[in-house]
Design a protein around this motif. Structure first.
Motif, mmCIF file in Angstrom:
data_model
loop_
_atom_site.group_PDB
_atom_site.id
_atom_site.type_symbol
_atom_site.label_atom_id
_atom_site.label_comp_id
_atom_site.label_asym_id
_atom_site.label_seq_id
_atom_site.Cartn_x
_atom_site.Cartn_y
_atom_site.Cartn_z
ATOM 1 N N LEU A 85 39.679 -35.843 54.665
ATOM 2 C CA LEU A 85 38.915 -36.755 55.517
ATOM 3 C C LEU A 85 39.347 -36.594 56.964
ATOM 4 N N LYS A 86 38.468 -36.944 57.870
ATOM 5 C CA LYS A 86 38.773 -36.879 59.296
ATOM 6 C C LYS A 86 39.192 -38.250 59.796
ATOM 7 N N THR A 87 40.275 -38.292 60.567
ATOM 8 C CA THR A 87 40.639 -39.497 61.306
ATOM 9 C C THR A 87 40.394 -39.226 62.782
ATOM 10 N N LEU A 88 39.558 -40.036 63.389
ATOM 11 C CA LEU A 88 39.218 -39.844 64.798
ATOM 12 C C LEU A 88 40.433 -40.071 65.680
ATOM 13 N N ALA A 89 40.434 -39.424 66.845
ATOM 14 C CA ALA A 89 41.559 -39.558 67.767
ATOM 15 C C ALA A 89 41.813 -41.014 68.133
ATOM 16 N N SER A 90 40.760 -41.807 68.253
ATOM 17 C CA SER A 90 40.913 -43.207 68.645
ATOM 18 C C SER A 90 41.602 -44.050 67.575
ATOM 19 N N GLN A 91 41.668 -43.524 66.339
ATOM 20 C CA GLN A 91 42.266 -44.279 65.242
ATOM 21 C C GLN A 91 43.551 -43.644 64.729
ATOM 22 N N GLN A 96 45.530 -38.160 68.595
ATOM 23 C CA GLN A 96 45.139 -36.828 68.149
ATOM 24 C C GLN A 96 44.356 -36.934 66.840
ATOM 25 N N PRO A 97 43.190 -36.267 66.732
ATOM 26 C CA PRO A 97 42.452 -36.315 65.466
ATOM 27 C C PRO A 97 43.261 -35.687 64.344
ATOM 28 N N LEU A 98 43.078 -36.190 63.134
ATOM 29 C CA LEU A 98 43.857 -35.728 61.994
ATOM 30 C C LEU A 98 42.967 -35.308 60.836
ATOM 31 N N LEU A 99 43.532 -34.460 59.979
ATOM 32 C CA LEU A 99 42.994 -34.197 58.657
ATOM 33 C C LEU A 99 43.854 -34.964 57.664
#
Length: 251
Positions: A85-91, A96-99
């Motif tokens: 899943l993708k985690t947006l940079a804002s969260q 930094q965006p995450l996997l």
């Protein structure tokens, strides 16, 4: 099957990039950790498994598009799933965006015996910052530890320390919380101050080094049971040892 009958694996890694080989590495890793396991079906609409005769090529193409689809082993009597899943940079910590890679397996003797190797292989394949393996209902327990306002309590209902929300953490290498099994990359271990031979002698008896220089650390002999006073005491002492976890303070 109840939530207590499942074991959940999660690792948090850099976001996918074009031609990213990590999806294949992760899937191969979970298969290698549990002999006989083959993740060669996509989970379609309604949960129906769809066979993937060219799984590796199909997964590589999905990764090129920035996707890590939901895969399963095709056995509804013994369901195993894995996805990214993708985690947006804002969260995400550090902006930094995450996997986020998540796998769910039956919590039986074979999976428990292979769990440390499985967490290591998934985390190494994803090049994860940190990760954990925990009983399926861990989320409801951890949610009670997240600090949602400055005026909130100092302890959770279980007496555990309050943790900062993930998006409040300054870097993705900071583990957000503790699980039964914990993967800390070399960078995460440095951030939290592990290992200290004098202070971590007991933990080191249940720890293993990973090929990339990180660690897999097991807190208790069996998966964490929050109703077990001995397990709760171990969890509390480990949080006290590593105040950087959850962004509470520097190590």
């Amino acid at each position: 099957m109840t939530t207590q009958d499942r074991l959940h694996f999660a690792v948090y890694a850099p976001a996918l990039t074009d031609d990213d080989g990590r999806t294949l590495a992760v899937v191969h890793g979970i298969e290698q950790a549990l002999p006989g396991l083959r993740m060669e079906w996509e989970v379609g609409k309604g949960g129906r498994p769809i066979a993937l005769p060219q799984r590796d090529a199909w997964l590589a193409e999905a990764a090129r598009l920035g996707k890590f689809p939901l895969l399963c082993n095709g056995d509804e009597r013994y369901p195993v799933t894995i996805t990214g899943l993708k985690t947006l940079a804002s969260q995400a910590p550090g902006g930094q965006p995450l996997l986020d890679v998540h796998a769910d397996l039956p919590r039986d003797a074979a999976v428990i015996a292979a769990a440390s190797r499985m967490l290591e292989d998934i985390a190494e394949g994803a090049r994860a910052f940190w990760g954990h393996a925990s009983q399926e209902d861990y989320g409801s327990e951890v949610a009670q530890q997240f600090r949602r306002s400055p005026q909130g309590p100092e302890r959770s209902p279980r007496g555990l320390p309050m943790l900062n929300l993930p998006e409040k953490l300054s870097a993705p290498e900071i583990p957000c919380f503790l699980g039964w099994l914990n993967h800390w990359s070399a960078a995460a271990a440095k951030v939290i101050g592990f290992p200290d031979p004098a202070r971590d002698a007991e933990l080191l008896t249940r720890a293993r080094r990973t090929p990339s220089g990180g660690w897999v650390v097991q807190l208790t002999d069996s998966p964490l049971d929050y109703d077990n006073p001995a397990h709760l005491d171990t969890l509390l002492r480990t949080y006290e040892r590593f105040p950087a976890i959850g962004g509470r303070s520097a190590p």
